[in-house]
Design a protein around this motif. Structure first.
Motif, PDB file in Angstrom:
ATOM      1  N   SER A  17      -3.432  -3.759  -2.049  1.00 46.29           N
ATOM      2  CA  SER A  17      -2.593  -2.563  -1.933  1.00 46.29           C
ATOM      3  C   SER A  17      -3.195  -1.590  -0.927  1.00 46.29           C
ATOM      4  O   SER A  17      -4.413  -1.549  -0.731  1.00 46.29           O
ATOM      5  CB  SER A  17      -2.476  -1.860  -3.291  1.00 46.29           C
ATOM      6  N   ARG A  19      -2.216   2.638   0.550  1.00 48.03           N
ATOM      7  CA  ARG A  19      -1.338   3.809   0.509  1.00 48.03           C
ATOM      8  C   ARG A  19      -1.435   4.522   1.847  1.00 48.03           C
ATOM      9  O   ARG A  19      -2.487   5.049   2.220  1.00 48.03           O
ATOM     10  CB  ARG A  19      -1.731   4.752  -0.621  1.00 48.03           C
ATOM     11  N   SER A  21      -0.285   7.492   4.519  1.00 50.00           N
ATOM     12  CA  SER A  21       0.135   8.886   4.496  1.00 50.00           C
ATOM     13  C   SER A  21       0.584   9.307   5.883  1.00 50.00           C
ATOM     14  O   SER A  21       0.085   8.809   6.890  1.00 50.00           O
ATOM     15  CB  SER A  21      -1.008   9.777   4.033  1.00 50.00           C
ATOM     16  N   PHE A  69       7.012  -1.856  -2.162  1.00 46.19           N
ATOM     17  CA  PHE A  69       6.659  -0.600  -1.497  1.00 46.19           C
ATOM     18  C   PHE A  69       7.365   0.562  -2.184  1.00 46.19           C
ATOM     19  O   PHE A  69       8.476   0.428  -2.682  1.00 46.19           O
ATOM     20  CB  PHE A  69       7.083  -0.638  -0.035  1.00 46.19           C
ATOM     21  N   SER A  72       7.464   8.103  -0.859  1.00 44.41           N
ATOM     22  CA  SER A  72       7.537   9.390  -1.542  1.00 44.41           C
ATOM     23  C   SER A  72       7.251  10.498  -0.538  1.00 44.41           C
ATOM     24  O   SER A  72       6.779  10.226   0.569  1.00 44.41           O
ATOM     25  CB  SER A  72       6.543   9.444  -2.708  1.00 44.41           C
ATOM     26  N   HIS A  81       4.508   9.509   2.064  1.00 46.83           N
ATOM     27  CA  HIS A  81       3.574   8.449   1.700  1.00 46.83           C
ATOM     28  C   HIS A  81       4.304   7.131   1.534  1.00 46.83           C
ATOM     29  O   HIS A  81       5.499   7.095   1.235  1.00 46.83           O
ATOM     30  CB  HIS A  81       2.858   8.808   0.394  1.00 46.83           C
ATOM     31  N   GLN A  83       3.332   3.714  -0.565  1.00 50.41           N
ATOM     32  CA  GLN A  83       2.475   2.885  -1.402  1.00 50.41           C
ATOM     33  C   GLN A  83       2.905   1.441  -1.221  1.00 50.41           C
ATOM     34  O   GLN A  83       4.068   1.102  -1.474  1.00 50.41           O
ATOM     35  CB  GLN A  83       2.608   3.303  -2.872  1.00 50.41           C
ATOM     36  N   ASN A  85       2.181  -2.432  -2.252  1.00 53.62           N
ATOM     37  CA  ASN A  85       1.534  -3.321  -3.225  1.00 53.62           C
ATOM     38  C   ASN A  85       1.863  -4.777  -2.914  1.00 53.62           C
ATOM     39  O   ASN A  85       2.832  -5.065  -2.206  1.00 53.62           O
ATOM     40  CB  ASN A  85       2.007  -2.978  -4.637  1.00 53.62           C
TER      41      ASN A  85
END
Length: 116
Positions: A17, A19, A21, A69, A72, A81, A83, A85
């Motif tokens: 994973s 994340r 930004s 994914f 956010s 963002h 995320q 996975n």
């Protein structure tokens, strides 16, 4: 003047994973009113859409991102963002964020490499 800065890229093994930004300059545009999107460009390929989020938080994803994914946003600090996975080798690319549909100058992107 740099208006969009992506961060959080790296190298991971398949199944891992990350994340990502994206920070948008407050002088770039009215962030709270703008839909935002994540895009990616794999080696030798054109940039493609990954996921988007409206000013109100409604999201949409390309099929390959659905269920893996999550996009956010934080309207207080002008950030978006992604995320990611269960990453796969085919997710290897440089990832960018921008306003949609009226993109401004692209940032430098965040490089993601998925390899065993």
């Amino acid at each position: 003047q740099v208006q969009i800065v992506e961060s959080g890229g790296g190298s991971v093994q398949p199944g891992g994973s990350l994340r990502l930004s994206c920070s948008v300059s407050r002088s770039a545009f009215q962030f709270n009113d703008a839909a935002m999107g994540w895009f990616r460009q794999a080696p030798g390929k054109q940039r493609e859409f990954v996921a988007g989020i409206t000013s109100g938080g409604r999201t949409n994803y390309e099929d390959y991102a659905k269920g893996r994914f999550i996009i956010s946003r934080n309207n207080n600090d002008y950030t978006v963002h992604l995320q990611m996975n269960n990453l796969k080798p085919e997710d290897t690319a440089v990832y960018y964020c921008n306003r949609v549909p009226a993109a401004i100058s692209w940032g430098q992107g965040a490089r993601v490499t998925v390899s065993s």
